[in-house]
Write a protein that holds these residues in place. Structure first.
Motif, mmCIF file in Angstrom:
data_model
loop_
_atom_site.group_PDB
_atom_site.id
_atom_site.type_symbol
_atom_site.label_atom_id
_atom_site.label_comp_id
_atom_site.label_asym_id
_atom_site.label_seq_id
_atom_site.Cartn_x
_atom_site.Cartn_y
_atom_site.Cartn_z
ATOM 1 N N ALA A 21 -62.544 15.156 62.274
ATOM 2 C CA ALA A 21 -62.116 16.527 62.000
ATOM 3 C C ALA A 21 -61.308 16.604 60.712
ATOM 4 C CB ALA A 21 -61.278 17.053 63.159
ATOM 5 N N PRO A 22 -61.391 17.713 59.983
ATOM 6 C CA PRO A 22 -60.541 17.892 58.800
ATOM 7 C C PRO A 22 -59.068 17.914 59.203
ATOM 8 C CG PRO A 22 -62.330 19.506 58.848
ATOM 9 C CD PRO A 22 -62.316 18.845 60.184
ATOM 10 N N ALA A 23 -58.200 17.652 58.264
ATOM 11 C CA ALA A 23 -56.761 17.630 58.534
ATOM 12 C C ALA A 23 -56.311 18.964 59.120
ATOM 13 C CB ALA A 23 -55.990 17.333 57.249
ATOM 14 N N GLY A 24 -55.569 18.902 60.208
ATOM 15 C CA GLY A 24 -55.033 20.109 60.835
ATOM 16 C C GLY A 24 -55.983 20.799 61.787
ATOM 17 N N GLU A 25 -57.178 20.243 62.000
ATOM 18 C CA GLU A 25 -58.143 20.865 62.910
ATOM 19 C C GLU A 25 -58.574 19.868 63.979
ATOM 20 O OE1 GLU A 25 -61.077 23.695 61.555
ATOM 21 O OE2 GLU A 25 -60.605 23.186 59.476
ATOM 22 N N THR A 26 -59.068 20.403 65.081
ATOM 23 C CA THR A 26 -59.625 19.590 66.156
ATOM 24 C C THR A 26 -60.935 20.228 66.606
ATOM 25 O OG1 THR A 26 -58.357 20.830 67.813
ATOM 26 C CG2 THR A 26 -57.392 18.773 66.998
ATOM 27 N N PRO A 27 -61.886 19.450 67.115
ATOM 28 C CA PRO A 27 -63.141 20.029 67.597
ATOM 29 C C PRO A 27 -62.880 21.050 68.706
ATOM 30 C CG PRO A 27 -63.321 17.648 67.405
ATOM 31 C CD PRO A 27 -61.875 17.981 67.212
ATOM 32 N N PRO A 28 -63.621 22.151 68.739
ATOM 33 C CA PRO A 28 -63.419 23.172 69.773
ATOM 34 C C PRO A 28 -63.625 22.636 71.182
ATOM 35 C CG PRO A 28 -64.756 24.036 67.984
ATOM 36 C CD PRO A 28 -64.617 22.563 67.741
ATOM 37 N N GLN A 29 -64.461 21.622 71.340
ATOM 38 C CA GLN A 29 -64.671 21.013 72.638
ATOM 39 C C GLN A 29 -65.105 19.566 72.435
ATOM 40 O OE1 GLN A 29 -67.771 24.060 73.596
ATOM 41 N NE2 GLN A 29 -69.013 22.304 74.244
ATOM 42 N N GLY A 30 -64.831 18.752 73.451
ATOM 43 C CA GLY A 30 -65.084 17.333 73.298
ATOM 44 C C GLY A 30 -66.508 16.908 73.574
ATOM 45 N N THR A 31 -67.254 17.721 74.300
ATOM 46 C CA THR A 31 -68.635 17.394 74.627
ATOM 47 C C THR A 31 -69.572 18.394 73.950
ATOM 48 O OG1 THR A 31 -68.503 18.716 76.649
ATOM 49 C CG2 THR A 31 -68.015 16.359 76.833
ATOM 50 N N PRO A 32 -70.819 18.014 73.719
ATOM 51 C CA PRO A 32 -71.750 18.930 73.058
ATOM 52 C C PRO A 32 -71.992 20.204 73.880
ATOM 53 C CG PRO A 32 -72.572 16.683 72.969
ATOM 54 C CD PRO A 32 -71.399 16.664 73.889
ATOM 55 N N ARG A 33 -72.163 21.299 73.162
ATOM 56 C CA ARG A 33 -72.493 22.589 73.780
ATOM 57 C C ARG A 33 -73.999 22.774 73.736
ATOM 58 N NH1 ARG A 33 -70.175 27.703 70.698
ATOM 59 N NH2 ARG A 33 -68.221 26.657 71.250
ATOM 60 N N THR A 34 -74.568 23.314 74.788
ATOM 61 C CA THR A 34 -76.008 23.592 74.812
ATOM 62 C C THR A 34 -76.232 25.078 75.088
ATOM 63 O OG1 THR A 34 -76.203 23.059 77.175
ATOM 64 C CG2 THR A 34 -76.558 21.268 75.601
ATOM 65 N N ALA A 35 -77.320 25.616 74.547
ATOM 66 C CA ALA A 35 -77.650 27.026 74.744
ATOM 67 C C ALA A 35 -79.140 27.216 74.518
ATOM 68 C CB ALA A 35 -76.860 27.906 73.787
ATOM 69 N N CYS A 36 -79.691 28.204 75.182
ATOM 70 C CA CYS A 36 -81.102 28.535 75.033
ATOM 71 C C CYS A 36 -81.220 29.895 74.350
ATOM 72 C CB CYS A 36 -81.794 28.568 76.393
ATOM 73 S SG CYS A 36 -83.589 28.803 76.307
ATOM 74 N N ALA A 37 -81.841 29.900 73.187
ATOM 75 C CA ALA A 37 -82.005 31.152 72.446
ATOM 76 C C ALA A 37 -83.408 31.695 72.647
ATOM 77 C CB ALA A 37 -81.753 30.912 70.957
ATOM 78 N N GLN A 38 -83.510 33.021 72.841
ATOM 79 C CA GLN A 38 -84.806 33.708 72.917
ATOM 80 C C GLN A 38 -84.946 34.570 71.679
ATOM 81 O OE1 GLN A 38 -84.959 35.591 76.900
ATOM 82 N NE2 GLN A 38 -86.612 34.133 77.319
ATOM 83 N N LEU A 39 -86.016 34.332 70.919
ATOM 84 C CA LEU A 39 -86.144 34.941 69.602
ATOM 85 C C LEU A 39 -87.558 35.400 69.341
ATOM 86 C CD1 LEU A 39 -84.598 31.735 68.225
ATOM 87 C CD2 LEU A 39 -83.361 33.853 67.926
ATOM 88 N N ALA A 40 -87.694 36.162 68.258
ATOM 89 C CA ALA A 40 -89.027 36.547 67.803
ATOM 90 C C ALA A 40 -89.776 35.295 67.348
ATOM 91 C CB ALA A 40 -88.907 37.549 66.652
ATOM 92 N N PRO A 41 -91.088 35.288 67.458
ATOM 93 C CA PRO A 41 -91.869 34.086 67.114
ATOM 94 C C PRO A 41 -91.643 33.563 65.705
ATOM 95 C CG PRO A 41 -93.222 35.667 68.309
ATOM 96 C CD PRO A 41 -91.930 36.355 68.021
ATOM 97 N N ALA A 42 -91.308 34.425 64.753
ATOM 98 C CA ALA A 42 -91.143 33.987 63.365
ATOM 99 C C ALA A 42 -89.699 33.631 63.018
ATOM 100 C CB ALA A 42 -91.633 35.071 62.413
#
Length: 228
Positions: A117-138
């Motif tokens: 992490a850059p100086a003065g910052e910490t990761p928002p969470q310690g484990t990876p975040r997952t998400a499913c996005a639904q989008l237009a085909p293009a």
């Protein structure tokens, strides 16, 4: 007629060899700097591969898995840090029903470890975040990411600098190599003097310098003895 070499001449020769060895040692290549940045990964086939296009250009197909990892890494596919979660579409999007006229894209967003992490910052969470996005085909990978992880931050060259506001500043800046705890493989190589590691000057170089120093000391001692 053979000219007898004087002790002073022998000492000069020894010191010349020593100077050459030290010059070669100083000229040995240093480790390249790393970069603190978000890397982009393609999870096709259930395995992470360094993406060949940027998020703004890549247009994932329905069923694709995309990964993003923040870390200090070398800017190369073989040396960049991969997302720490599996490239598993079903694990991320299995609970999201398909919709007509939409594609599903699984995203794994890894904010990395505190050490990166850059100086003065910490990761928002310690484990990876997952998400499913639904989008237009293009839709692009950048649009899929914006669907689930705003706010995003880009620089003037369209380089992805921040996801979900992390980090707040900086964008792909070079980082000088800093000592890190050795990995099991590197520790094993350090314990085994016959292992073929090329991460630094060889032991032979140090032994050669030590031998030349010993010869130099002997020459000085011999020269002083003959002058008495």
């Amino acid at each position: 007629m053979t000219r007898r070499r004087t002790p002073a001449g022998a000492l000069t020769g020894v010191l010349a060899v020593l100077g050459l060895l030290l010059t070669l040692f100083a000229a040995s290549p240093a480790l390249a700097a790393g970069y603190r940045y978000w890397s982009f990964w393609d999870g096709a086939g259930g395995r992470w591969a360094y993406a060949t296009q940027g998020p703004s250009a890549a247009r994932p197909a329905d069923g694709a898995t995309l990964g993003f990892r923040f870390s200090v890494s070398k800017d190369a596919a073989a040396e960049a840090a991969q997302p720490r979660a599996a490239a598993d579409f079903e694990a991320v999007c299995g609970g999201t029903a398909p919709a007509e006229g939409k594609k599903r894209v699984a995203l794994v967003i890894d904010f990395g470890v505190p050490e990166d992490a850059p100086a003065g910052e910490t990761p928002p969470q310690g484990t990876p975040r997952t998400a499913c996005a639904q989008l237009a085909p293009a839709a692009t990978a950048a649009e899929a990411l914006a669907e689930v992880a705003k706010p995003l931050r880009y620089n003037g060259a369209a380089l992805l600098c921040g996801i979900s506001g992390y980090p707040k500043t900086g964008c792909g800046e070079p980082i000088e190599d800093a000592p890190k705890p050795p990995s099991p493989a590197s520790a094993s190589a350090a314990a085994d003097p016959e292992s073929g590691s090329d991460s630094g000057p060889s032991a032979g170089l140090f032994l050669g310098i030590a031998a030349v120093l010993a010869l130099g000391s002997a020459a000085v001692w011999q020269s002083r003895r003959r002058r008495r």
